[in-house]
Design a protein around this motif. Structure first.
Motif, short mmCIF file in Angstrom:
data_model
loop_
_atom_site.label_atom_id
_atom_site.label_comp_id
_atom_site.label_asym_id
_atom_site.label_seq_id
_atom_site.Cartn_x
_atom_site.Cartn_y
_atom_site.Cartn_z
N GLY A 78 0.84 -1.03 -0.16
CA GLY A 78 0.25 0.23 -0.06
C GLY A 78 0.76 0.77 -0.20
N ARG A 79 2.01 0.92 -0.41
CA ARG A 79 3.32 2.37 0.11
C ARG A 79 3.74 3.22 -1.63
N LYS A 80 3.20 3.41 -2.04
CA LYS A 80 4.11 4.25 -3.52
C LYS A 80 5.78 4.32 -2.82
N GLN A 81 6.28 4.01 -4.68
CA GLN A 81 7.12 4.26 -4.05
C GLN A 81 7.99 5.57 -4.79
N ARG A 82 8.36 6.11 -5.14
CA ARG A 82 9.54 7.16 -5.62
C ARG A 82 10.16 6.46 -6.80
N ALA A 83 10.20 6.97 -7.89
CA ALA A 83 11.07 5.73 -9.36
C ALA A 83 12.45 5.82 -8.56
N ALA A 84 13.28 6.86 -8.48
CA ALA A 84 14.20 7.17 -9.04
C ALA A 84 14.71 6.60 -7.35
N ASP A 85 14.00 6.52 -5.97
CA ASP A 85 14.04 5.55 -5.08
C ASP A 85 14.94 4.08 -5.67
N LEU A 86 14.72 3.86 -6.61
CA LEU A 86 15.18 2.28 -6.34
C LEU A 86 15.23 1.99 -7.76
N SER A 87 16.66 2.72 -8.03
CA SER A 87 17.69 2.99 -9.32
C SER A 87 18.75 1.89 -8.04
N SER A 88 18.88 1.83 -6.59
CA SER A 88 19.43 1.19 -6.17
C SER A 88 19.50 -0.95 -6.08
N GLN A 89 18.26 -0.50 -6.66
CA GLN A 89 17.55 -2.06 -6.87
C GLN A 89 18.51 -2.96 -8.36
N LEU A 90 19.04 -4.35 -8.17
CA LEU A 90 18.92 -4.87 -9.52
C LEU A 90 17.57 -5.90 -10.09
#
Length: 289
Positions: A177-189
């Motif tokens: 239920g928590r929306k993520q900021r796209a830029a914060d996902l850069s650290s993911q594979l």
């Protein structure tokens, strides 16, 4: 140009053998050799470079062979168009489609088409967007549907439909239920399709738009594999909703919703403008809308 000679020449190139070409064409091997020599004399160019018992098409021969395939594809289309007056009681239909379209969008349409026209033999080829476009250029398919846009002035590109794209990860990886900021996902594979795939081009374009700059990536050959890798906790994938539906229903993956909103992509239909369209292809295109 004598089309009979051209047909024999094309058979020699395809079979890579004068004797096998003779068997395919139902003539003698000397007749095949004579036909190739006559065609070379007519065109005043060497078509086959010979060396001992081996040969290979010259540069001119390779070019002529490409034109020959197009000519005989048009011939087949003309025959099928004539046969179409019997309400598609006979004929062949070859469909080329990007992998996700072939796996998820087309089966129901092919089943419906085959039910309406049982005398028409349907063949489905699947590959990435570049492969499907090349099949159409080579006249190997009658209908072409792809997941990415193609920059080729020889092709006519028409939007077919839009589909939703989802960012997926292993279940319970992110708070529900928590929306993520796209830029914060850069650290993911990030799990990506191979170069040439329509999905890959869409993902790269959306990543640039959303300012996602992945530190690590891993390539996979299909969206299905990406979904399974995401379910195993390997990383994130941006895939079509239809490809993720089963894993979502089983609770093996979750959707990562973005604060920036939903992502979607266009699916396209390709045509070769000057190529006659068979009645089977027209009937199938009318069915899929």
């Amino acid at each position: 140009m004598n089309l009979h000679l051209l047909r024999i020449f094309a058979a020699v190139v395809e079979q890579k053998s004068f004797s096998r070409a003779a068997e395919v064409q139902g003539v003698s091997q000397p007749a095949v050799s004579k036909a190739v020599r006559e065609l070379e004399d007519q065109l005043q160019v060497v078509l086959l470079e010979r060396g001992g018992r081996s040969f290979r098409p010259s540069e001119a021969g390779q070019m002529l062979y490409k034109y020959a395939r197009g000519i005989f594809a048009m011939e087949r289309a003309a025959v099928e168009a004539v046969q179409a007056y019997s309400e598609l009681e006979r004929g062949n239909l070859t469909i080329g489609a990007s992998t996700t379209i072939a796996a998820y969008w087309l089966p129901k349409y092919i089943a419906e088409f085959s039910g309406q026209h049982p005398g028409v033999t349907v063949r489905l080829l699947s590959g990435n967007t570049k492969q499907v476009a090349q099949w159409l250029l080579d006249c190997d398919v009658d209908v072409a549907l792809v997941e990415g846009s193609i920059d080729d002035e020889r092709l006519e590109i028409r939007p077919w439909r839009r589909e939703r794209m989802l960012i997926v990860a292993a279940a319970k990886t992110f708070p529900a239920g928590r929306k993520q900021r796209a830029a914060d996902l850069s650290s993911q594979l990030w799990l990506l399709r191979e170069p040439g795939s329509g999905s890959r081009s869409v993902v790269e374009r959306e990543m640039e738009r959303l300012e996602i700059k992945p530190v690590r990536t891993l390539e996979a050959g299909s969206n299905e594999i990406i979904v399974q890798m995401a379910a195993a906790g390997l990383g994130l994938g941006l895939v079509p909703e239809v490809a993720a539906a089963d894993a979502l229903a089983l609770g093996r993956i979750q959707i990562i919703e973005l604060a920036e909103g939903e992502i979607s992509r266009e699916l396209y239909r390709l045509r070769l403008p000057r190529r006659p369209i068979s009645q089977g292809a027209l009937a199938f295109e009318a069915m899929i809308g």
